[in-house]
Each structure stands twice: as C-alpha cells, then as structure tokens.
Motif scaffolding. Structure first.
Motif, PDB file in Angstrom:
ATOM      1  N   PRO A 366       0.782  -0.991   0.283  1.00 17.61           N
ATOM      2  CA  PRO A 366       0.091   0.434   0.378  1.00 17.61           C
ATOM      3  C   PRO A 366       0.713   1.557   0.083  1.00 17.61           C
ATOM      4  CG  PRO A 366      -0.147  -1.262   1.858  1.00 17.61           C
ATOM      5  CD  PRO A 366       0.315  -2.307   1.168  1.00 17.61           C
ATOM      6  N   GLU A 367       1.858   1.468   0.567  1.00 19.20           N
ATOM      7  CA  GLU A 367       2.720   2.353   0.388  1.00 19.20           C
ATOM      8  C   GLU A 367       3.207   3.177  -1.186  1.00 19.20           C
ATOM      9  OE1 GLU A 367       5.926  -0.965   0.987  1.00 19.20           O
ATOM     10  OE2 GLU A 367       4.506  -0.376   1.553  1.00 19.20           O
ATOM     11  N   ARG A 368       3.015   1.668  -1.652  1.00 22.75           N
ATOM     12  CA  ARG A 368       3.718   2.208  -3.217  1.00 22.75           C
ATOM     13  C   ARG A 368       1.866   1.913  -3.663  1.00 22.75           C
ATOM     14  NH1 ARG A 368       7.355  -2.129  -2.933  1.00 22.75           N
ATOM     15  NH2 ARG A 368       6.200  -3.342  -4.389  1.00 22.75           N
ATOM     16  N   ASN A 369       1.100   2.457  -3.891  1.00 21.94           N
ATOM     17  CA  ASN A 369       0.304   2.489  -3.904  1.00 21.94           C
ATOM     18  C   ASN A 369      -1.062   0.962  -4.944  1.00 21.94           C
ATOM     19  OD1 ASN A 369      -3.118   3.923  -4.065  1.00 21.94           O
ATOM     20  ND2 ASN A 369      -2.407   4.464  -6.428  1.00 21.94           N
ATOM     21  N   SER A 370      -0.317  -0.143  -4.556  1.00 21.84           N
ATOM     22  CA  SER A 370      -0.348  -1.366  -4.620  1.00 21.84           C
ATOM     23  C   SER A 370      -0.872  -2.747  -3.935  1.00 21.84           C
ATOM     24  CB  SER A 370       0.585  -1.892  -5.978  1.00 21.84           C
ATOM     25  OG  SER A 370       0.751  -3.147  -6.563  1.00 21.84           O
TER      26      SER A 370
END
Length: 624
Positions: A366-370
C-alpha cells in the motif's frame, strides 16, 4: 641578438609557466630533465633518470596515449597526463613528445615538453576534446544499432560495424556511395519524408531477395524486421547537412512477440476448452486485465472494465457475494491473502452455474499504492452435476440395499404366512373324518396356494421388469374383451356387498399394444381395489383418442392417506399393513407403464375411495 640572453629569457619564461623539457635516450634507456620537472624529481639541471626509475614514480596514469579520430582514419599522438611522485608530493604532469632525432653516433633521441598541472583534471582543452572524440568514436563503433549517414543528395557516406553485420557485408567500402533514393526496399513514403527533411519512425520487413542490383550482400535470402528512425542533421547555419538513419533489428523481438502471441492464443484455447479463466487486478489503482474465459465463468460481458466487476459481482449469488466482498475488504487491509470457494453464478435465463474462485494477493504494498490480486476461476458446473449424480447414485444404492433388506423381510413374512397355513391344514387332513370339515380345510389350502403363487409370480415379474428383460409384443386387440376376462378372473375374490362394474365407450375401438401386459396391469389394479373395498363397488372404464388410451379403476373403499400417495407405487409400500399381499402389484404396474412410455396416477379420499388411472400411447382404429 645575444643568444645566451635569449636562452636565459626563454628558460625563465618556461620556468614561470611551470614547463620544462626533456630528452630520452632510447639506447641508454634514460631521461634527461631540464627546468621545473628536474627540481620536482630532485635532480640537478640536465641530470639523468632511467626509464625504470621514472616509471616507478608514476602513481596514476590519467590519460593513456590519446587518439584523434576521423571515422575513416586513426592517428596516434604521444601525449599523456599522469600523477607523479615528486619531492613536493604527488603532482599532476602533462607530457608531450615533440620530435625525434638521430645524432652523429646513430643514437635516437626523443625530445618533449612537460607541464606541471594545477589540478588533477586541468588537462588542456584539446585533450578534453580528444577524449570526447574518442568516446564518440567508441559509441559510434560499438552501438548495438545500425547507423547510416547520407549527404543531402542521398549518397551513403558512412556506416558503423553493426550496420555491416545486419546487412551481411564485410567492408563498408562495398556499400559506400549507394543512394538511398534508389533503395528498392526502403518505403516510398519514407523517401518522400526525407526529401522534405521530415523526421520519421517506421517499421518494415527488409527482404534480401528483393535487393536486386542495389548492392551485393553476402546472402540474398531471409528477412529482418527493422525499426528505423530517420532524422536530418543541420550545420551551424541550420542548413540541412546530412541524413541520419538508425536501424534496430527487431527480428528476435518479433519472433519472441509472435511466440508470446502464439502462447497466449494457445493458453486462450486451452482456457476456453477447460473453462479456466485468469485475471490480474490491483485493488488500489483498480486497473487490470482478464482472459476471455474468466468473464464467461462469472457471467460477465468480455471487455467490461474490471473495476465494474471485482467488488461488485452482480452475477454472483448473494450468499457467495458476501464472502467474496468480505475477503476483498480484508485483503485491502492486509488481513487475508487467499480466498478459495465454490460460488453460484446467476445467468440471464434465470438458471445458475457453478464456478470455483481462487483469489490470491500477489503483492501487498500500500505504500506504493499497490495491492496486486491474481484471480483464477474455472467452471465446475459439470463436476457439480456429476457430484449430484454420484450422491443420487449413492442414495439409490443405499436405498436399494435398504429395499433388499426390506424385500427379504417382507418376502419372509409374506411367503411364511400362506406356507404355514398350507403346512398346518395339510397335516390335519389325515385326522379329519368329517367330509364337510375336510372340504373346508382343502379350500383353505387352495386359497393359500393361490396366495403363495401370486406372491412368487409378482416377485418374478418385478425382477424381470427391473432387469430390463420385459419385451412388449403389440398386436391389435379389443380392450373391452381384456377387461371382461380380468373381471371374470377376479370375480371369486369379490367380497360380499361389493359390485364389480364395467363402463365402456358407446363406440368401442381396437388398440395396438401388448394385451398380456395390459391384462396384467388390469388384474393388479382390480385386485388392489377389491382388497381395499368392503362395500359399494369397483368400476373399470376406459376411453381412447387417436393416439392414446386411458384406463381407470375406481372403488368406494377405505382410500389412501395423503401422506402415502407419494410412495404408494414403491415396492412393499401398502396403505394398510394388515391387507394381504406383498405390496408389489402397484410397482409392477408402474414399471410396465414406464416401458410403454405411459403413466400411472392415483387420486384418493380417505373413507370415500380411490381412482387409479393409466395412460399409454398406442395406435387406435375402429372395430370392423
């Protein structure tokens, strides 16, 4: 002019410029240094130092012998920059050979100058330029794409080594001088763009069999797939000076792409055949793609954006949908990473199919929006149908086993009852002297003989019918005659107070069907009605249409409870357990009707009576 003064002045100028000069004796293998360099080396003016000792003082060589490169010739210039270990510490020195002479003794002497540099990277502008030229030359020579340079008339003036390799040439001289506008393979529209000095990118297949006399390659077979970029080079006055073509051989890429396409088509074919689907989706970006069968397996239209399917699942049964949505919610929070479930897919026609769904979180970042999700599904409708069939077969096998046990228990009871009477009364006959009593015992024995024979006949008939050994022999027959015969045979079993009635159509017809099987059905239905009727009547009637016959047997007997109507045609099932008989008559009637492609039905009211009706297809014709 005073030569000594001039020499001293020149020495002072060179000393102030940190420049000295040196002489190398090739035969003696030593240097003689003058000026500031001699001081740095700790030498007196004009003192010698051997090549070996000097080389030991070189700490680092910044620039080996440089090259000045034209694209056709390479010339060496003996100039170098190195870090020298001196009495003042490490010092950068730039040294250059200036000339070579041979003295009267035949010894070769080389003369040069040496300049003390202010910093490690303070080489002359010329040297930096030469470095850039060397770098450009190396790039040009070893670049893994082909480069062609043409003048504005379209004449080829230069090309690199990769171009020779791609076009099957050994020397660039074999190609220099050709005109690009005469190239039979180069696309016509690209030639027009060149003439207009327009940049362009295009892809085409270079077929060596079409080269003709344009040039002479080493092979004239095969093809390569080229990606070509065309641009115009301009001079300082922004006047077109050259055409530059860059060719990239994408044959291997094309082959690899074709293999990928072939594999994808093959995978698609297998997926469609095996009904296996695959999708890739990111829960956060809501982007992804899916295979054809994946859409089919969950009842969606192919091409629908996955963001309108995943997380919506409008075609999934509500109970299964809740479970899938719960997983997606937990997967987005990092609480679950796998989901495996058989779900029901609602179809447009109102039916449903079964799909096995597997959801796997491949990447949780989620930190890489994935949050990357892999979705694999496959249609298991046929497996579910097979499973249902197996369960049904298992239940039938269990039921058959239960019925077998029930059959043995019932047969044991039904056969033992008349057999006990036969044995018992037979053993009394020798001791009975009264003729009337003897006749009565004989009548009872005969009656039980008949009961036992009927039971055995019913068991044999049912066994033959269920084993598929029944054979129908249709012939033209009069149904009224068959009913009359059956009533006559059953007349001795009609209880007192019960009337056996018949009702025939006004115009009787002949039917074509197996008379023995029809009579068997009639006898069983009439016998069943007589057993359950103690007063009133039993009536047999029939009617025909051009393609079927309907026979009804009605009685005013005790009737059948509603809960028993669904099982009355099963083996050994009886409305009243105290009524004589094995409970095989009605199952035999049903089996015969099924073999005739007919039906048997019953309507009944407790204490008012029952009506059994059989309907079967047959040919019908008027009686002559």
């Amino acid at each position: 002019m005073d030569a000594e003064k001039d020499y001293n002045l020149l020495s002072e100028i060179m000393h102030n410029a940190n420049i000295g000069w040196w002489k190398a004796d090739i035969q003696d293998a030593n240097y003689i240094y003058y000026g500031p360099i001699a001081s740095l080396l700790g030498l007196e003016e004009g003192s010698c130092i051997s090549f070996e000792n000097f080389n030991k003082r070189i700490l680092r060589e910044e620039q080996p012998h440089t090259t000045i490169r034209s694209f056709d010739n390479i010339q060496q210039t003996n100039e170098t920059v190195y870090l020298l270990d001196t009495v003042k510490g490490p010092t950068w020195v730039r040294s250059k050979i200036c000339m070579q002479k041979t003295d009267e003794n035949g010894k070769t002497k080389i003369y040069g100058i040496a300049e003390i540099q202010d910093a490690p990277y303070m080489s002359s502008a010329t040297q930096m330029l030469r470095q850039r030229e060397q770098l450009l030359h190396n790039i040009y020579k070893h670049l893994p794409v082909g480069i062609e340079v043409y003048n504005t008339d379209g004449v080829l003036t230069d090309l690199n080594d990769k171009e020779l390799e791609m076009f099957h040439l050994q020397r660039k001289e074999d190609l220099l001088g050709i005109n690009i506008f005469d190239n039979p393979i180069f696309p016509k529209e690209m030639k027009e763009k060149l003439k207009k000095y327009e940049d362009a990118d295009f892809t085409f297949r270079y077929d060596f069999s079409k080269v003709g006399s344009y040039y002479n390659p080493q092979t004239r077979t095969g093809t390569i797939d080229l990606v070509t970029k065309v641009t115009t080079l301009y001079d300082e006055n922004h006047t077109p000076a050259n055409y530059l073509l860059i060719n990239a051989d994408k044959t291997e890429t094309t082959v690899a792409y074709n293999k990928i396409q072939e594999f994808e088509s093959f995978f698609e074919l297998i997926g469609n055949y095996a009904k296996v689907g695959y999708a890739h989706y990111d829960l956060l970006t809501r982007q992804g793609d899916a295979q054809h069968s994946w859409y089919i397996n969950i009842g969606e239209q192919e091409g629908t954006p996955l963001s309108r399917i995943i997380g919506v699942y409008r075609h999934i049964h509500p109970e299964d949908r809740r479970a899938m949505l719960g997983f997606l919610n937990n997967a987005a929070k990092g609480m679950e990473d796998k989901f495996n479930k058989e779900v029901r897919v609602l179809r447009e026609d109102g039916s449903h199919t079964w799909t096995h769904v597997n959801l796997i979180v491949k990447t949780y970042a989620p930190e890489r929006n994935s949050v990357e999700l892999i979705c694999i599904n496959y249609d298991i409708t046929r497996l579910k149908a097979t499973e249902a069939m197996l369960i049904d077969a298992k239940e039938k096998a269990e039921e058959s086993d239960r019925l077998k046990s029930a059959f043995l228990a019932n047969m044991s009871h039904e056969i033992r009852t008349p057999l006990n009477a036969i044995i018992g009364f037979s053993s009394l006959l020798p001791h009975i002297e009264d003729a009337e009593e003897r006749n009565h015992y004989i009548s009872l024995i005969n009656h039980n003989n008949e009961l036992l024979l009927n039971i055995i006949n019913d068991v044999l008939d049912l066994s033959k019918i269920e084993a598929g050994h029944i054979e129908l022999s249709p012939v033209w027959c009069n149904l009224s005659d068959l009913i009359d015969e059956s009533c006559t045979e059953c007349q001795p079993n009609v209880p007192e107070g019960v009337t056996l009635k018949k009702r025939y159509p006004a115009t009787p017809n002949l039917i074509k069907q197996d008379p023995m099987r029809i009579k068997q059905v009639l006898s069983n239905l009439i016998s069943n009605a007589l057993k359950n009727t103690v007063q009133g009547y039993v009536e047999i009637s029939y009617e025909t249409t051009p393609s079927e016959t309907r026979i009804s047997v009605s009685d005013t007997g005790r009737g059948i409870p509603e809960e028993k109507l669904g099982i009355i045609f099963e083996r050994f099932e009886k409305a009243d357990a105290f009524i004589q008989g094995a409970g095989l008559g009605l199952p035999i009637c049903r089996s015969i009707m099924e073999h005739m492609n007919g039906t048997i039905e019953v309507t009944s009211t407790v204490n008012k009576g029952s009506t059994f009706t059989v309907v079967f297809p047959c040919q019908v014709r008027p009686m002559e």
